[in-house]
Design an enzyme around this catalytic site. Structure first.
Site, PDB file in Angstrom:
ATOM      1  N   LYS A  74      -5.890   9.761   3.197  1.00 51.16           N
ATOM      2  CA  LYS A  74      -4.647   8.966   3.238  1.00 51.16           C
ATOM      3  C   LYS A  74      -4.768   7.795   2.287  1.00 51.16           C
ATOM      4  O   LYS A  74      -5.788   7.085   2.277  1.00 51.16           O
ATOM      5  CB  LYS A  74      -4.450   8.429   4.668  1.00 51.16           C
ATOM      6  CG  LYS A  74      -3.150   7.653   4.852  1.00 51.16           C
ATOM      7  CD  LYS A  74      -1.988   8.579   5.144  1.00 51.16           C
ATOM      8  CE  LYS A  74      -0.641   7.854   5.081  1.00 51.16           C
ATOM      9  NZ  LYS A  74      -0.111   7.757   3.699  1.00 51.16           N
ATOM     10  N   LYS A  98     -10.566   1.127   5.923  1.00 51.75           N
ATOM     11  CA  LYS A  98      -9.364   0.516   6.504  1.00 51.75           C
ATOM     12  C   LYS A  98      -8.839   1.341   7.684  1.00 51.75           C
ATOM     13  O   LYS A  98      -8.525   0.803   8.743  1.00 51.75           O
ATOM     14  CB  LYS A  98      -8.292   0.426   5.416  1.00 51.75           C
ATOM     15  CG  LYS A  98      -7.139  -0.493   5.729  1.00 51.75           C
ATOM     16  CD  LYS A  98      -6.059  -0.417   4.648  1.00 51.75           C
ATOM     17  CE  LYS A  98      -6.525  -0.945   3.311  1.00 51.75           C
ATOM     18  NZ  LYS A  98      -5.433  -0.966   2.307  1.00 51.75           N
ATOM     19  N   LYS A 110      -6.961   7.954  -2.547  1.00 50.49           N
ATOM     20  CA  LYS A 110      -6.170   7.072  -3.405  1.00 50.49           C
ATOM     21  C   LYS A 110      -5.765   7.810  -4.666  1.00 50.49           C
ATOM     22  O   LYS A 110      -6.542   8.620  -5.191  1.00 50.49           O
ATOM     23  CB  LYS A 110      -6.987   5.837  -3.808  1.00 50.49           C
ATOM     24  CG  LYS A 110      -6.125   4.689  -4.293  1.00 50.49           C
ATOM     25  CD  LYS A 110      -5.510   3.982  -3.113  1.00 50.49           C
ATOM     26  CE  LYS A 110      -4.744   2.756  -3.485  1.00 50.49           C
ATOM     27  NZ  LYS A 110      -4.506   1.931  -2.287  1.00 50.49           N
ATOM     28  N   THR A 194       3.388  -3.952   5.370  1.00 47.82           N
ATOM     29  CA  THR A 194       2.118  -4.543   4.942  1.00 47.82           C
ATOM     30  C   THR A 194       2.207  -6.064   5.054  1.00 47.82           C
ATOM     31  O   THR A 194       1.298  -6.714   5.598  1.00 47.82           O
ATOM     32  CB  THR A 194       1.776  -4.113   3.495  1.00 47.82           C
ATOM     33  OG1 THR A 194       1.920  -2.695   3.399  1.00 47.82           O
ATOM     34  CG2 THR A 194       0.363  -4.513   3.124  1.00 47.82           C
ATOM     35  N   ASN A 225       5.795  -5.994  -3.458  1.00 44.07           N
ATOM     36  CA  ASN A 225       6.174  -5.614  -2.098  1.00 44.07           C
ATOM     37  C   ASN A 225       5.398  -6.421  -1.044  1.00 44.07           C
ATOM     38  O   ASN A 225       5.983  -6.947  -0.095  1.00 44.07           O
ATOM     39  CB  ASN A 225       5.923  -4.113  -1.928  1.00 44.07           C
ATOM     40  CG  ASN A 225       6.083  -3.661  -0.494  1.00 44.07           C
ATOM     41  OD1 ASN A 225       5.204  -3.885   0.346  1.00 44.07           O
ATOM     42  ND2 ASN A 225       7.205  -3.068  -0.174  1.00 44.07           N
ATOM     43  N   SER A 354       2.553   3.708   8.051  1.00 46.54           N
ATOM     44  CA  SER A 354       2.582   5.064   7.477  1.00 46.54           C
ATOM     45  C   SER A 354       2.248   6.083   8.562  1.00 46.54           C
ATOM     46  O   SER A 354       2.844   7.151   8.646  1.00 46.54           O
ATOM     47  CB  SER A 354       1.550   5.195   6.348  1.00 46.54           C
ATOM     48  OG  SER A 354       2.058   4.690   5.137  1.00 46.54           O
TER      49      SER A 354
HETATM   50  N1  GLU Z   1      -1.194   1.522  -0.459  1.00 46.12           N
HETATM   51  C1  GLU Z   1      -1.324   0.973   0.846  1.00 46.12           C
HETATM   52  C2  GLU Z   1      -2.743   0.524   1.099  1.00 46.12           C
HETATM   53  O1  GLU Z   1      -3.485   0.252   0.191  1.00 46.12           O
HETATM   54  C3  GLU Z   1      -0.764   1.897   1.919  1.00 46.12           C
HETATM   55  C4  GLU Z   1      -1.475   3.206   2.059  1.00 46.12           C
HETATM   56  C5  GLU Z   1      -0.773   4.185   2.991  1.00 46.12           C
HETATM   57  O2  GLU Z   1       0.173   3.822   3.651  1.00 46.12           O
HETATM   58  O3  GLU Z   1      -1.233   5.320   3.028  1.00 46.12           O
HETATM   59  O4  GLU Z   1      -3.144   0.340   2.220  1.00 46.12           O
END
Ligand code: GLU
Length: 423
Positions: A74, A98, A110, A194, A225, A354
């Site tokens: 994810k 995370k 990623k 976020t 954002n 998410s």
């Molecule tokens: N890009 C965001 C992060 O770095 C969200 C990642 C997601 O929702 O999968 O946490």
């Protein structure tokens, strides 16, 4: 921060260093680090795109799939001129940690595309987004790997990507991507999640520091954002937003900027620069050195270097960005007793929401904005307390970041062991 300075710091090396330190500190078997220092899989793809003028350009796209012991890979996809595979790998490690800290049933991944979306038309961005999915479709899926927005990508980009994926598969698979628009299976509250999560975690840190958020002064670096939403949510809690800087310039007013008016201004102009409600301009360097209570770095990696850290006077740093602080700077912030809410905790509201979106997609049953916000608050406070308790009970002085890494790593090691991935 100059690009030159950024080039000297390899974020993947930083990520590995942090992993190694946590493994050693926990006295975990070396196999844990061996397993986690590399990604399970990386994909590098050529993405040919027809530009508006009729020429063909080939962009480089990446997807790093780090670890999936807790569930599908994810993590977001970023569009940025300077990304490379190492950056995607580093950020995928961040996502594994995370998700383990937040206790959502995901692994870490990623994606990245080396491009400059600010110089591209909407049509070009759409074609690039669709090409990215064509290249990556074999390794993606609602139960395999689930992309989301990141730097310079948004709900519209996620809509094109999801549409492309569903076209390729020939069936509806909305759960393959999160951060989608509400019109096509997005979740209420995802766009600002976020920033809202950063607010919750800063609020918890403020309680510990005995800092009243009412009239606490706040400076925000980066106004995409995450930065814009954090500024607004904290302003609603009573914080006085005194400075904001983005890539084009910065604004400053010791008496407080109107966070909502600034947000509207930036939506129209694409920058905070020259906001009429501001008294003065400010550079990023000056912003970090401000006499203020809370700083939120919400731009790119490696912004808080030792030189920057020396000048920081804030009591709390809430990391909206991923990897904004270098390991050497961390030591300085610890000596100065600054409460750092690390990225892997502070900005996890994005991936937590998410997860809520994906759950709603899987059930085809949708929640209200209030329900999402309530659940997000519960998850953020719970994760904060897990890490804070871990830090306090560890037996020796460790930072919140070290505590978060160790908390996550222990969970990952236990799960990998029980599955037979490590001995
Ligand atoms: N890009 C965001 C992060 O770095 C969200 C990642 C997601 O929702 O999968 O946490």
């Amino acid at each position: 921060m100059s690009n030159q300075a950024k080039e000297r710091i390899n974020t993947y090396e930083v990520a590995k260093k942090r992993l190694q330190k946590a493994t050693e500190e926990l006295a975990l078997p070396a196999s844990v680090y061996e397993r986690l220092k590399d990604c399970d899989r990386v994909v590098e793809a050529a993405l040919p795109v027809e530009m508006d003028g009729g020429t063909l350009r080939v962009f480089k796209g990446y997807r790093a799939q780090h670890n999936n012991v807790f569930g599908p890979y994810k993590g977001g996809v970023r569009f940025h001129p300077e990304v490379d595979l190492d950056e995607a790998k580093a950020l995928s490690i961040w996502m594994t940690i995370k998700c383990a800290v937040a206790r959502v049933p995901y692994g870490g991944g990623k994606g990245a595309v080396a491009c400059d979306p600010l110089q591209m038309s909407a049509g070009e961005i759409e074609r690039l987004s669709r090409q990215y999915i064509r290249a990556m479709a074999p390794v993606l899926g609602p139960h395999k790997d689930i992309p989301a927005p990141d730097v310079n990508t948004n709900a519209q980009v996620m809509a094109w990507m999801t549409d492309e994926y569903c076209n390729i598969q020939g069936y509806d698979a909305l759960g393959v991507i999160t951060g989608k628009p509400l019109e096509m299976g997005g979740s209420a509250g995802r766009e600002t999640a976020t920033g809202q999560g950063v607010m919750f975690s800063v609020r918890e840190a403020a309680k510990i520091k005995g800092l009243d958020l009412k009239n606490a002064t706040l400076a925000v670096q980066g106004y995409g954002n995450v930065g814009s939403a954090t500024a607004r949510f904290l302003a609603r809690e009573g914080c006085k937003l005194i400075a904001v800087a983005d890539i084009f310039g910065g604004v400053y007013d010791q008496d407080g900027l109107d966070a909502e008016a600034l947000y509207r201004y930036c939506r129209e102009k694409g920058t905070v620069k020259d906001f009429p409600g501001s008294k003065d301009s400010i550079t990023t360097e000056e912003l970090f050195a401000l006499d203020c209570d809370i700083i939120v770095p919400a731009a790119m990696e490696n912004q808080i270097t030792p030189q920057v850290a020396q000048n920081i006077k804030a009591k709390i740093i809430g990391e909206g960005a991923n990897g904004p602080t270098t390991p050497e700077a961390d030591e300085i912030l610890q000596e100065k007793d600054i409460f750092v809410v690390p990225d892997i905790l502070a900005n996890s509201g994005g991936v937590v929401t998410s997860y809520f979106e994906w759950v709603q997609n899987n059930y085809s049953y949708y929640w209200t904005a209030e329900e999402v916000a309530k659940r997000l608050e519960l998850k953020m406070v719970e994760a904060f307390n897990h890490v804070y308790d871990y830090q306090r009970n560890f037996g020796k002085s460790i930072t919140m970041r070290e505590a978060a890494f160790m908390y996550a790593l222990q969970r990952l090691a236990d799960a990998m062991k029980i599955r037979g991935w490590i001995r």
